[in-house]
Design a protein around this motif. Structure first.
Motif, PDB file in Angstrom:
ATOM      1  N   THR A 247     107.610  44.682 143.166  1.00 16.90           N
ATOM      2  CA  THR A 247     108.465  43.537 142.871  1.00 16.90           C
ATOM      3  C   THR A 247     107.942  42.879 141.598  1.00 16.90           C
ATOM      4  N   GLY A 248     108.712  41.931 141.074  1.00 12.83           N
ATOM      5  CA  GLY A 248     108.254  41.178 139.920  1.00 12.83           C
ATOM      6  C   GLY A 248     108.917  41.609 138.630  1.00 12.83           C
ATOM      7  N   ASN A 249     108.469  40.997 137.535  1.00  9.70           N
ATOM      8  CA  ASN A 249     109.060  41.239 136.228  1.00  9.70           C
ATOM      9  C   ASN A 249     108.660  42.616 135.703  1.00  9.70           C
ATOM     10  N   SER A 250     109.638  43.344 135.196  1.00 12.03           N
ATOM     11  CA  SER A 250     109.408  44.725 134.775  1.00 12.03           C
ATOM     12  C   SER A 250     108.578  44.832 133.507  1.00 12.03           C
ATOM     13  N   ARG A 251     108.435  43.736 132.764  1.00 16.31           N
ATOM     14  CA  ARG A 251     107.572  43.760 131.584  1.00 16.31           C
ATOM     15  C   ARG A 251     106.117  43.502 131.945  1.00 16.31           C
ATOM     16  N   GLU A 252     105.899  43.018 133.160  1.00 20.70           N
ATOM     17  CA  GLU A 252     104.551  42.646 133.575  1.00 20.70           C
ATOM     18  C   GLU A 252     103.997  43.559 134.664  1.00 20.70           C
ATOM     19  N   ASN A 253     104.857  44.062 135.528  1.00 19.60           N
ATOM     20  CA  ASN A 253     104.424  44.904 136.640  1.00 19.60           C
ATOM     21  C   ASN A 253     104.999  46.304 136.456  1.00 19.60           C
ATOM     22  N   GLY A 254     104.153  47.235 136.023  1.00 15.91           N
ATOM     23  CA  GLY A 254     104.601  48.578 135.669  1.00 15.91           C
ATOM     24  C   GLY A 254     105.479  49.265 136.695  1.00 15.91           C
ATOM     25  N   PRO A 255     105.038  49.375 137.970  1.00 12.91           N
ATOM     26  CA  PRO A 255     105.834  50.141 138.933  1.00 12.91           C
ATOM     27  C   PRO A 255     107.198  49.536 139.242  1.00 12.91           C
ATOM     28  N   ALA A 256     107.408  48.252 138.923  1.00 14.86           N
ATOM     29  CA  ALA A 256     108.731  47.654 139.144  1.00 14.86           C
ATOM     30  C   ALA A 256     109.800  48.371 138.329  1.00 14.86           C
ATOM     31  N   ASN A 257     109.383  49.036 137.261  1.00 13.63           N
ATOM     32  CA  ASN A 257     110.350  49.729 136.410  1.00 13.63           C
ATOM     33  C   ASN A 257     110.976  50.940 137.089  1.00 13.63           C
ATOM     34  N   TYR A 258     110.378  51.413 138.170  1.00 20.41           N
ATOM     35  CA  TYR A 258     110.995  52.511 138.921  1.00 20.41           C
ATOM     36  C   TYR A 258     112.397  52.113 139.371  1.00 20.41           C
ATOM     37  N   PHE A 259     112.574  50.826 139.719  1.00 14.58           N
ATOM     38  CA  PHE A 259     113.862  50.348 140.214  1.00 14.58           C
ATOM     39  C   PHE A 259     114.758  49.830 139.092  1.00 14.58           C
ATOM     40  N   VAL A 260     114.220  49.745 137.877  1.00 14.20           N
ATOM     41  CA  VAL A 260     115.058  49.473 136.714  1.00 14.20           C
ATOM     42  C   VAL A 260     115.701  50.777 136.247  1.00 14.20           C
ATOM     43  N   ILE A 261     114.924  51.854 136.294  1.00 15.33           N
ATOM     44  CA  ILE A 261     115.441  53.174 135.902  1.00 15.33           C
ATOM     45  C   ILE A 261     116.603  53.571 136.802  1.00 15.33           C
ATOM     46  N   GLU A 262     116.441  53.370 138.099  1.00 16.14           N
ATOM     47  CA  GLU A 262     117.510  53.707 139.043  1.00 16.14           C
ATOM     48  C   GLU A 262     117.582  52.629 140.105  1.00 16.14           C
ATOM     49  N   HIS A 263     118.725  51.942 140.192  1.00 20.10           N
ATOM     50  CA  HIS A 263     118.840  50.854 141.152  1.00 20.10           C
ATOM     51  C   HIS A 263     119.991  51.043 142.135  1.00 20.10           C
ATOM     52  N   ASP A 264     120.620  52.214 142.131  1.00 23.48           N
ATOM     53  CA  ASP A 264     121.604  52.533 143.158  1.00 23.48           C
ATOM     54  C   ASP A 264     120.860  53.040 144.396  1.00 23.48           C
ATOM     55  N   PRO A 265     121.075  52.452 145.580  1.00 23.42           N
ATOM     56  CA  PRO A 265     120.278  52.825 146.755  1.00 23.42           C
ATOM     57  C   PRO A 265     120.382  54.295 147.127  1.00 23.42           C
ATOM     58  N   ILE A 266     121.542  54.893 146.933  1.00 25.34           N
ATOM     59  CA  ILE A 266     121.700  56.310 147.260  1.00 25.34           C
ATOM     60  C   ILE A 266     120.864  57.168 146.313  1.00 25.34           C
ATOM     61  N   GLN A 267     120.898  56.838 145.012  1.00 26.39           N
ATOM     62  CA  GLN A 267     120.126  57.614 144.049  1.00 26.39           C
ATOM     63  C   GLN A 267     118.630  57.370 144.225  1.00 26.39           C
ATOM     64  N   ILE A 268     118.249  56.132 144.550  1.00 24.72           N
ATOM     65  CA  ILE A 268     116.834  55.847 144.818  1.00 24.72           C
ATOM     66  C   ILE A 268     116.343  56.719 145.966  1.00 24.72           C
ATOM     67  N   SER A 269     117.129  56.798 147.024  1.00 23.57           N
ATOM     68  CA  SER A 269     116.751  57.590 148.193  1.00 23.57           C
ATOM     69  C   SER A 269     116.570  59.057 147.828  1.00 23.57           C
ATOM     70  N   GLU A 270     117.506  59.602 147.055  1.00 24.43           N
ATOM     71  CA  GLU A 270     117.396  61.008 146.648  1.00 24.43           C
ATOM     72  C   GLU A 270     116.164  61.234 145.777  1.00 24.43           C
ATOM     73  N   ASN A 271     115.920  60.315 144.829  1.00 25.20           N
ATOM     74  CA  ASN A 271     114.756  60.453 143.950  1.00 25.20           C
ATOM     75  C   ASN A 271     113.451  60.353 144.726  1.00 25.20           C
ATOM     76  N   MET A 272     113.390  59.416 145.667  1.00 25.32           N
ATOM     77  CA  MET A 272     112.175  59.238 146.468  1.00 25.32           C
ATOM     78  C   MET A 272     111.845  60.502 147.258  1.00 25.32           C
ATOM     79  N   THR A 273     112.849  61.095 147.886  1.00 22.80           N
ATOM     80  CA  THR A 273     112.580  62.273 148.712  1.00 22.80           C
ATOM     81  C   THR A 273     112.115  63.451 147.859  1.00 22.80           C
ATOM     82  N   LYS A 274     112.688  63.595 146.668  1.00 25.86           N
ATOM     83  CA  LYS A 274     112.260  64.698 145.801  1.00 25.86           C
ATOM     84  C   LYS A 274     110.865  64.453 145.234  1.00 25.86           C
TER      85      LYS A 274
END
Length: 611
Positions: A247-274
C-alpha cells in the motif's frame, strides 16, 4: 442400443430428465492405475481410471475418461486408455474426467548396459546428486563426466552473475590447487554486485518493471526496491508478501507499483498465479480448465481476492497514475457471470473468506500464498532457479506447473522444495546448493542460450568497448538497466522481453535470420571492433606475436587456452588474413586481421552459448 451410454441416457429420459441436485455425489478425485510403470519397447498397457465420489463411493470410469500422451515419441494412447510404448524415455499420459485430471507415468529404459559401478563412483556432493543419479540409473542413462575447471569457471560466472570472468580472474582460479576452490568461488560470486544486478534484472522481468507501464520515478522506486531486496537476500516469502500486500504512494513504496502496472482484479489474479505459483488459470476464465483441476468458479473466486484494490491518483500524466497511492477499499466484488453475483473470495485449493468478512483480502491471500504449507509457492521458485542453472526446468515451461505436466524428477523436485522451505525461503542458499552439486558441475550438453543482455555485456567485456545507452552513464552494463524500453536493437533482436506479459515465453531464445544478419552486418559488433581503445586496438598497438594475440583472445572469450591444433590453425588463419588485406592495399592490415579474428570468436557457438 444396449451400451452403457444408451442405458444411462434412456434411464435419465425415462425419469423425466431431472436437473442435477446439490445433494448429488460429485467426483472428488481420480485414481489412475498403474500410476507409474516401466515397460519394454513396443509393450502395451491398459490404463484404468477410478472416480472417487463425495459420498464415499467409487466407480470405474475408464470408458468415459479422456486420454492424451505428453510425449508421442515415447508413448501413444488411444481413446480407451490403451498405451503403446513407441520409444525410449519417459512420458506422462494425462487423464481427464468431469473436470478432474490426473496422469500416469510410463517409461522405457534406454537399451544401454551400464556397469552399476559407474553410478557408485560418480561424484556426489549433496542430495541433488543422489536423486539425479538414481533417476539416470533407472532410465539407463550414463552419468556425464565432471566439467573441467575452464568449463566450470565460465559457466559459474555466466549463470550466477550474468558475466564472464576476466582473464585475471580465470587465471587465478585455474592456478588454485585447493579442493574447495569451486565452493569458495560460488560463495564469492553470490555476494558480488553483479550477482545482485543479474537477479534483480530477472525478478524485474517477472514483475514487468518498465517505463512503458510506470513513470520514471515509479520505475526506479520499484527497481531499487527489488535490487535492495536481492542485495539483502530477503527471503522469497517476505519479498512476495510485501508485493501482494503493498500500500502507499507508488513513488515512495516500490512494491506498490505492482498494482499500478495492473489494477484490474482479474488480470492481477492471472499475473499472481503465473508469477508466484508458476501456473496459468487463464483458460478457466471462460470454461473449466481442460488440462488442470481449476474450474470457472475457482477462477472468479480467486479474482475476487483483488476486487478491493484501489488507486488514489493525482493530477499528472497517464490519467493520474504517475502519482498513484495504493490502498484497500472496504467494499467491492468481482461478479461471477454465470450466476450474476460474486463468489466468496478464495485462494486456489484453500478455504474461502466469508463474503461479509472485513479482513483485508490481500493479506489473507498473502498469508496463504507464502505459507510453508503451500507447496505450489515454493515449487514455482525452485523450478525457476533450477532452469536458470540447468537450462531446463524440472517442469517445462516454468510457468506451466500443473498436475498433467509432471516434473522430470518428482523425488528431486520435492526434496529441493522441502530444503528451500526448511531454510526459510533463502534464494541464495538454494542457488549455492544447486551450484555446489556435482550435477551442476558436470559437462553440459546440449548448450544453453545466453540471454540477450548477458551476450551483449560479454561481447563488450571481451572487446573492452562498453555499450552506450542513452540517458545512462558511460559503462552501464545491459544487466544494470532497470528498463526494457531503453533503445537497443541488439537486445531486441536477441529476445529481450518487452515486460508486457507475465510469461516466460515473452523472452525469445530461438535463433533467427535477423540475428545472423545483425551479427554479420549490424552496427553493434562492427562498431565495437572499430572503436579506438578496445581489445583489437590494444593488441594491434602492442604488436604482440600472433600466437600470443590468439591465446589472449581465446582466454578472454572462452576462459581457456587454445590447444596446439587450434593455436596452429588460428595463427595461420590470422597470418593469411593479414597477407590478403596487405595485398588489397588495406590500411593497417594487422589490425584489420585481428578485428576479423575477434569477430569470429565472439560470433562462434562456443562463445554465444553457455556450456
Amino acid at each position: 442400443m444396449g451400451s452403457p451410454e444408451y442405458k444411462i441416457m434412456s434411464g435419465w429420459i425415462a425419469e423425466g430428465m431431472p436437473a442435477p441436485k446439490d445433494a448429488d455425489a460429485r467426483v472428488e478425485d481420480l485414481e489412475v492405475l498403474p500410476r507409474e510403470i516401466s515397460l519394454r519397447p513396443g509393450a502395451e498397457q491398459q490404463i484404468l481410471v477410478r472416480a472417487h465420489y463425495s459420498d464415499g463411493s467409487e466407480k470405474d470410469v475408464t470408458r468415459w475418461a479422456k486420454f492424451s500422451s505428453g510425449d508421442m515419441s515415447v508413448a501413444s494412447v488411444d481413446d480407451l486408455g490403451r498405451v503403446k510404448m513407441t520409444g525410449y524415455g519417459e512420458a506422462p499420459v494425462t487423464v481427464w474426467y468431469q473436470s478432474r485430471v490426473s496422469f500416469a507415468r510410463l517409461s522405457v529404459p534406454f537399451p544401454v548396459v551400464i556397469d552399476p559401478a559407474a553410478f557408485k563412483k560418480a561424484p556426489r556432493t549433496n542430495y541433488i546428486d543422489d536423486l539425479v543419479l538414481k533417476k539416470l540409473q533407472f532410465l539407463h542413462i550414463p552419468p556425464s563426466r565432471p566439467a573441467s575447471d575452464e568449463e566450470f569457471v565460465r559457466r559459474a560466472y555466466l549463470d550466477a552473475a550474468g558475466m564472464l570472468p576476466t582473464p585475471a580472474e580465470t587465471e587465478k582460479f585455474l592456478a588454485e590447487t585447493s579442493s574447495d576452490k569451486r565452493s569458495r568461488l560460488i560463495s564469492t560470486l553470490t555476494t558480488r554486485p553483479e550477482f545482485v544486478d543479474y537477479w534483480a534484472y530477472k525478478w524485474s522481468d517477472l514483475l514487468l518493471v518498465s517505463s512503458k507501464n510506470l513513470s520514471p520515478d515509479q520505475m526506479w522506486t520499484f527497481y531499487n526496491w527489488i535490487r535492495a531486496s536481492v542485495e539483502k537476500n530477503k527471503p522469497w516469502d517476505q519479498f512476495v508478501y510485501e508485493i501482494v500486500t503493498a500500500t502507499g504512494n507508488s513513488r515512495e513504496n516500490g512494491p506498490a507499483n505492482y498494482f499500478v502496472i495492473e489494477h484490474d482484479p482479474i488480470q492481477i489474479s492471472e499475473n499472481m498465479t503465473k508469477a508466484f505459483l508458476g501456473t496459468s488459470i487463464t483458460c478457466a476464465h471462460c470454461h473449466n480448465h481442460p488440462l488442470e483441476k481449476w474450474t470457472q468458479k475457482d477462477y472468479f473466486a480467486m479474482a475476487n481476492l483483488f476486487a478491493r484494490v484501489r488507486l488514489k491518483t493525482g493530477d499528472f500524466a497517464r490519467g493520474g497514475l504517475d502519482d498513484a497511492t495504493v490502498y484497500s477499499s472496504p467494499s467491492g466484488n468481482v461478479i461471477f457471470p454465470r450466476l450474476g453475483r460474486p463468489l466468496p473470495p478464495q485462494p486456489l485449493d484453500a478455504t474461502a473468506l466469508a463474503p461479509d468478512s472485513t479482513e483485508d483480502r490481500r493479506v489473507y491471500f498473502a498469508q496463504w500464498l507464502t505459507s510453508p504449507k503451500n507447496r505450489y509457492f515454493a515449487r514455482a521458485l525452485v523450478n525457476r532457479v533450477w532452469k536458470n542453472f540447468m537450462g531446463r526446468g524440472l517442469v517445462e515451461a516454468v510457468d506451466d506447473l500443473r498436475e498433467t505436466n509432471p516434473p522430470s524428477n518428482e523425488e528431486l523436485f520435492s526434496a529441493l522444495t522441502d530444503d528451500f522451505i526448511a531454510h526459510g525461503f533463502d534464494v541464495r542458499y538454494l542457488i549455492r546448493t544447486l551450484m555446489n552439486s556435482a550435477t551442476y558441475q558436470t559437462a553440459a550438453e546440449p548448450l544453453k542460450d545466453l540471454p540477450a543482455e548477458v551476450m551483449l555485456d560479454a561481447i563488450s567485456q571481451v572487446l573492452q568497448t562498453p555499450t552506450k545507452f542513452d540517458g545512462y552513464p558511460a559503462g552501464t552494463r545491459a544487466l544494470e538497466l532497470p528498463d526494457t524500453q531503453v533503445d537497443s536493437y541488439f537486445l531486441t533482436v536477441f529476445g529481450r522481453p518487452a515486460r508486457e506479459q507475465t510469461s516466460a515465453a515473452e523472452r525469445q531464445s530461438d535463433p533467427s535470420i535477423t540475428q545472423a544478419l545483425h551479427v554479420i552486418n549490424g552496427e553493434t559488433l562492427n562498431d565495437k571492433l572499430r572503436e579506438p581503445g578496445g581489445t583489437v586496438d590494444m593488441l594491434s598497438k602492442l604488436a604482440l606475436p600472433d600466437d600470443r594475440a590468439v591465446d589472449y583472445l581465446f582466454f578472454a572469450a572462452f576462459c581457456r587456452h587454445p590447444n596446439p591444433a587450434e593455436q596452429k590453425e588460428m595463427v595461420a588463419d590470422l597470418q593469411n588474413a593479414e597477407a590478403q588485406k596487405l595485398a588489397a592495399g588495406q590500411a593497417n592490415p594487422h589490425r584489420a586481421a585481428l578485428a576479423d579474428f575477434a569477430w569470429a570468436l565472439v560470433t562462434s557457438k562456443e562463445f554465444m552459448f553457455d556450456h
